[in-house]
Design an enzyme around this catalytic site. Sequence first.
Site, PDB file in Angstrom:
ATOM      1  CG  ASP A  88       3.176 -59.402 -19.207  1.00 31.36           C
ATOM      2  OD1 ASP A  88       2.472 -59.731 -18.241  1.00 31.36           O
ATOM      3  OD2 ASP A  88       4.313 -59.865 -19.400  1.00 31.36           O
ATOM      4  CB  SER A  89       3.688 -57.484 -15.098  1.00 24.38           C
ATOM      5  OG  SER A  89       4.279 -58.709 -15.462  1.00 24.38           O
ATOM      6  CB  CYS A 110      -0.343 -60.133 -17.606  1.00 23.36           C
ATOM      7  SG  CYS A 110       0.152 -60.237 -15.875  1.00 23.36           S
ATOM      8  CD  GLU A 126      11.322 -61.139 -16.001  1.00 20.78           C
ATOM      9  OE1 GLU A 126      11.940 -60.563 -15.093  1.00 20.78           O
ATOM     10  OE2 GLU A 126      10.144 -60.881 -16.317  1.00 20.78           O
ATOM     11  CB  CYS A 145       2.788 -67.534 -15.615  1.00 18.31           C
ATOM     12  SG  CYS A 145       4.006 -66.192 -15.643  1.00 18.31           S
ATOM     13  CG  HIS A 195       7.554 -64.890 -17.579  1.00 16.76           C
ATOM     14  ND1 HIS A 195       6.606 -63.959 -17.276  1.00 16.76           N
ATOM     15  CD2 HIS A 195       8.727 -64.213 -17.668  1.00 16.76           C
ATOM     16  CE1 HIS A 195       7.194 -62.767 -17.176  1.00 16.76           C
ATOM     17  NE2 HIS A 195       8.471 -62.895 -17.411  1.00 16.76           N
TER      18      HIS A 195
END
Lengths: 311, 311
Positions: free
Chosen positions: B15-16, B78, B168, B200, B202
């Site tokens: 993932d990024s 991702c 985050e 996404c 996240h």
Amino acid sequence: MFPADMKDAPIGVFDSGIGGLTVLKMMRHALPAERFIYVGDLGRSPYGSKSAETVRRCVLQITAFLLSHHVKMIVIACNTASAVAGDIIRECAYPVPVIEVVGRGSEMALEMIPPDHRGDARIGILGTDTTVRSGVYADRIRVLADARGMRRPEILQQACPLFVPLVEEGWWSGEIPDLTAARYLRAMREFKPHVVILGCTHFPVLSEPIAKALPEGTILTDCAPAVVQRAEAILRERGWLVPAGSAGSAEGPAETVFYCSDSIDTFRCQAERFLDMPVDFVHHVDLETVSIREGDLCCPRQISTVKPSSI
Amino acid sequence: MFPADMKDAPIGVFDSGIGGLTVLKMMRHALPAERFIYVGDLGRSPYGSKSAETVRRCVLQITAFLLSHHVKMIVIACNTASAVAGDIIRECAYPVPVIEVVGRGSEMALEMIPPDHRGDARIGILGTDTTVRSGVYADRIRVLADARGMRRPEILQQACPLFVPLVEEGWWSGEIPDLTAARYLRAMREFKPHVVILGCTHFPVLSEPIAKALPEGTILTDCAPAVVQRAEAILRERGWLVPAGSAGSAEGPAETVFYCSDSIDTFRCQAERFLDMPVDFVHHVDLETVSIREGDLCCPRQISTVKPSSI
């Protein structure tokens, strides 16, 4: 290049992305006959959440790129880059003068302390995670206070990482920025600072929600005006300043060339909003391929000048 | 490497940054005897605001890195990377199977449409700027619907870039995520979707505020379970699956090796929170130096298998 030619050279300004455009805007306004090169490292932004090592590698590549374009001055318009790499860039770029926001912002904060609180000043510092972790603002302020024979101010730092994406999303006022500022600045409010440093070039855009979250009368300092002032003073002192009214300024500011390490369309849209002017052309630059091996970073030209004691 | 050895090879997940850890967590749980290599490209995150070209270069470097570590499967955890580089990675990594979140998420969304709305379904897609701009979810859904002889669902996309920094920052619930979700999802609420894809890795963390901002009963789909299911099916079919109960699983899941392109401390802290387990060691990897010139990306080993018709 001989010193006489330096006058015609452009000024290099860079940031991890678009925040530094707030500094560029002010510089273009104050120095309308100067040419500028702006580098926005959008392909690797944000710097504020990345480690000092990663940021250092990125900004050395930008410095090498700017030096290869024969700039007469480098302005680090990014607090994170200034905080973790200001010294190394100054060393690598020498004798090209380097101006960075942290040094200027610290001086300005001290100057803005109300005269009746110079003995018991409280200074707040807002920044990205990496800037706050570096502690560089607090260190600078203490050194400057000692040098001026002032009592060291009490300092409170606060990282406000969400301010950056809020600014980039265009949510500059309203309930969400107000609540975000209130949440980050709860302890800062209690601290009752006399002066608060907006230690990230994005933050001045959020001055309104930040001011609302702090006690009334708190002075907010944006580093950009101090950077512009210093840049002008150095250029004037060295005889490198192109006076307003010279070529270019008759029809508005002289040329600014934009380089971006990511999509030029994204950059152009954001740049037009930040600079409040049309941006016709942006060059793409692949910064990752810029070599920063030892020796490569030496300034590729000769300038006969003396090392300034303090820039 | 011979097919028999493939069983012992690790699975590569990337993932990024840290969002993909939600996928890794589920994979470790479902496949406790498998070894994993996780790459988090924190040094260049986020991908979601960067151009397709920049993201493609980054993920090709990660693919080359994983292939040089002889992984038996690559999981693109991702959405942005899947959206703009899924096909090219599949081609470069062949014959190593590649599973990506967009394909799986699209299938899952179609499967979750309530039976009485299969003729007039509305699907919402939430993602980063780059994922939404790529339009890949909408394209996939249309192709899948055609292949199944279903009427094409109506689709509404919405970029929600601030969700990533909110996650985050650890602001997973409360007034700020609620208001942010409400602001992004105003049009989506009017659209009255039957199913909304959390496009996404996240976003599942913000399921609660997202659900509150949508009409009651809207089905939210997280792509991770579908990715895990597909990974298990492919490994089983090829005889590469290490069954639960094999070495490693007696004392919990087998080894996972973490690589990060930025500060390993930052990554470790975030990883422990996302995985809810101690992460003792993280390796630093300088992905920018990984060569992706033509030819370098060929899988460095021979596997005698047939190209799967659809992975």
